[in-house]
Design an enzyme around this catalytic site. Structure first.
Site, PDB file in Angstrom:
ATOM      1  N   ASP A  92       0.938  -1.399   0.157  1.00 54.82           N
ATOM      2  CA  ASP A  92       0.350   0.093  -0.010  1.00 54.82           C
ATOM      3  C   ASP A  92       0.967   0.956   0.068  1.00 54.82           C
ATOM      4  O   ASP A  92       2.124   0.837   0.043  1.00 54.82           O
ATOM      5  CB  ASP A  92      -1.104  -0.514   1.083  1.00 54.82           C
ATOM      6  CG  ASP A  92      -0.295   0.079   2.784  1.00 54.82           C
ATOM      7  OD1 ASP A  92       1.090   0.949   2.330  1.00 54.82           O
ATOM      8  OD2 ASP A  92      -0.635  -0.544   3.408  1.00 54.82           O
ATOM      9  N   ASP A 280      -7.937  -7.432   0.133  1.00 51.04           N
ATOM     10  CA  ASP A 280      -7.266  -7.977   1.483  1.00 51.04           C
ATOM     11  C   ASP A 280      -7.728  -7.676   2.856  1.00 51.04           C
ATOM     12  O   ASP A 280      -9.092  -6.101   2.832  1.00 51.04           O
ATOM     13  CB  ASP A 280      -5.873  -7.166   1.031  1.00 51.04           C
ATOM     14  CG  ASP A 280      -6.530  -5.691   1.809  1.00 51.04           C
ATOM     15  OD1 ASP A 280      -5.449  -5.141   2.429  1.00 51.04           O
ATOM     16  OD2 ASP A 280      -6.622  -4.548   0.835  1.00 51.04           O
ATOM     17  N   CYS A 318     -12.691 -28.847   7.296  1.00 48.12           N
ATOM     18  CA  CYS A 318     -11.532 -27.899   6.824  1.00 48.12           C
ATOM     19  C   CYS A 318     -10.403 -28.930   6.307  1.00 48.12           C
ATOM     20  O   CYS A 318     -10.323 -29.567   8.097  1.00 48.12           O
ATOM     21  CB  CYS A 318     -11.232 -26.668   8.010  1.00 48.12           C
ATOM     22  SG  CYS A 318     -10.034 -25.782   7.877  1.00 48.12           S
ATOM     23  N   CYS A 320      -7.133 -27.460   6.542  1.00 50.63           N
ATOM     24  CA  CYS A 320      -6.122 -27.154   7.530  1.00 50.63           C
ATOM     25  C   CYS A 320      -4.954 -28.057   8.313  1.00 50.63           C
ATOM     26  O   CYS A 320      -5.630 -28.644   8.632  1.00 50.63           O
ATOM     27  CB  CYS A 320      -6.334 -25.969   8.007  1.00 50.63           C
ATOM     28  SG  CYS A 320      -6.904 -25.470   9.086  1.00 50.63           S
ATOM     29  N   CYS A 323      -6.834 -27.971  11.711  1.00 53.60           N
ATOM     30  CA  CYS A 323      -8.604 -29.181  11.991  1.00 53.60           C
ATOM     31  C   CYS A 323      -7.677 -30.539  11.425  1.00 53.60           C
ATOM     32  O   CYS A 323      -8.645 -31.275  11.835  1.00 53.60           O
ATOM     33  CB  CYS A 323      -9.320 -28.364  10.833  1.00 53.60           C
ATOM     34  SG  CYS A 323     -10.646 -26.879  11.575  1.00 53.60           S
ATOM     35  N   HIS A 362      -5.901 -21.283  10.251  1.00 55.84           N
ATOM     36  CA  HIS A 362      -6.788 -21.721  10.453  1.00 55.84           C
ATOM     37  C   HIS A 362      -8.068 -20.812   9.511  1.00 55.84           C
ATOM     38  O   HIS A 362      -8.280 -20.913   8.197  1.00 55.84           O
ATOM     39  CB  HIS A 362      -8.077 -21.932  11.379  1.00 55.84           C
ATOM     40  CG  HIS A 362      -9.622 -22.208  11.029  1.00 55.84           C
ATOM     41  ND1 HIS A 362      -9.563 -23.474  10.394  1.00 55.84           N
ATOM     42  CD2 HIS A 362     -10.414 -21.662  11.174  1.00 55.84           C
ATOM     43  CE1 HIS A 362     -11.193 -23.105   9.701  1.00 55.84           C
ATOM     44  NE2 HIS A 362     -11.495 -22.008  10.375  1.00 55.84           N
TER      45      HIS A 362
END
Length: 398
Positions: A92, A280, A318, A320, A323, A362
């Site tokens: 940015d 974002d 999930c 990930c 998880c 997660h």
């Protein structure tokens, strides 16, 4: 260097599936970009970001300028090698951070004079300085220096304080200043022969006709891409959604569109339908550090006592590493790896640093997987049906 290809569109909305090629790699869109303010996504290793499918991350021009400083980053040839992230990076311009300084800064036509929040030094940031900083950072996408138009003006700049809602005249003046700064940003970017891409930022507050004026003037600059800024700055959700619906699809169809600083999973899905390609937000990691976890079936407050004995993972659907564990199989797929809600509840209550680390992994995985599902739905021509299923699942509750 930037190349954008549209691969699929949704006939019932403005949604599109695309591919963005940058100097440091290819990004599939729509995409969510994790925020790495100080050259790191808080609590998450670069390898973990790669494993969860992050293709581009953010860096913060303002904060990296202050610490570690340009001379340090320049020693490493740019931000990529400094933070050991070799895929694309977007930085940015510093405009939002300057706005957030409030009374500590003084805005003029030339730029912004302010006191460093780190040590109180007097500093000056302008379109030219912002482009010089981002050139040293060597980010694949640099943003023009702009003034972020607030929803509330005055002390505190929040509803309930002593300020006021930004008037049309104030929004117009701010938008016009950002346009003048956009022209200066482009001129300096080209003077520096920066080989990367510069995006313009549409401003105009909550006034659609000002947004349109800003958009049209920026399009005349023929920049490689465009962003919608000045949303999620304290305005009511319905006004944010109004600007989301108004602006993105009016930007050039052959260039990428970026909605800055937004938002919830529902906001992202709505943004895709409105024609946005890139998002974002600090929400996944910030909420993780506060014990709020996003799941397919709604948001989960892991600090609640009801999770003390719960053997389930954060999200049974999930895959990930928090998880599903190393086998990558979710509970719904028959796997039984990962960490239980009871364990994360325990870590939270004890203040263990592993709690926000696992929660961040997660939440970021959830956001990135959400975008994967969106892309697959667009490719398959079933985006409308997918949206209905997404909304039904999220309202089901955990």
């Amino acid at each position: 260097m930037l190349q954008f290809e549209r691969l699929a569109t949704d006939p019932a909305s403005h949604a599109r599936r695309g591919r963005l090629t940058l100097r440091h790699g290819v990004v599939q869109t729509p995409i969510f970009m994790p925020v790495g303010t100080y050259g790191t996504v808080k609590g998450v290793l670069p390898q973990s970001l790669q494993q969860m499918g992050a293709e581009i991350i953010l860096g913060n021009t303002f904060h990296l300028w202050l610490r570690p400083g340009l001379e340090v980053v320049q020693t490493f040839g740019g931000l990529h090698r400094f933070e050991n992230w070799h895929a694309p990076i977007l930085t940015d311009s510093g405009g939002f951070q300057v706005w957030s300084l409030g009374a500590m800064r003084k805005i003029s036509e030339q730029g912004v004079q302010f006191a460093s929040p780190v040590n109180g030094d007097k500093l000056f940031l302008s379109p030219e300085v912002s482009m010089q900083i981002q050139t040293v950072l060597d980010s694949d996408i640099a943003m023009q220096f702009d003034e972020c138009t607030p929803y509330w003006q005055g002390e505190g700049a929040t509803q309930g304080g002593s300020g006021h809602v930004t008037s049309e005249a104030e929004a117009r003046a701010s938008m016009a200043l950002s346009l003048r700064w956009a022209r200066r940003s482009k001129a300096e970017f080209e003077r520096l022969q920066n080989p990367n891409a510069l995006f313009g930022i549409v401003q105009g507050g909550m006034f659609e006709h000002l947004r349109l004026e800003s958009l049209q003037a920026l399009v005349e600059l023929d920049l490689p891409g465009y962003a919608i800024g000045g949303v999620s700055v304290g305005e009511p959700k319905e006004l944010m959604r109004q600007i989301m619906a108004h602006t993105p699809h009016r930007l050039p169809a052959h260039k990428p569109r970026y909605l800055m600083g937004v938002g919830t999973p529902e906001d992202l899905v709505q943004g895709v339908a409105d024609g946005v390609d890139m998002f974002d937000c600090v929400m996944p990691t910030r909420n993780a550090r506060n014990g709020t976890l996003f799941t397919r079936y709604g948001d989960l407050k892991i600090r609640n006592a009801r999770h003390r004995h719960d053997p389930q993972p954060i999200d049974p659907s999930c895959s990930c590493s928090a998880c599903a564990g190393p086998d990558g199989l979710s509970w719904e797929q028959g796997g039984r790896g990962g960490f239980s809600r009871a364990y994360l509840h325990h870590l939270e209550r004890c203040g263990e640093m592993l709690a926000p680390m696992l929660a961040s992994i997660h939440n970021l995985h959830y956001y990135l997987n959400l975008m994967r599902e969106v892309r697959a739905a667009l490719e398959g021509g079933v985006f409308a049906a997918w949206r209905l299923r997404f909304a039904a699942d999220r309202s089901r509750g955990v």
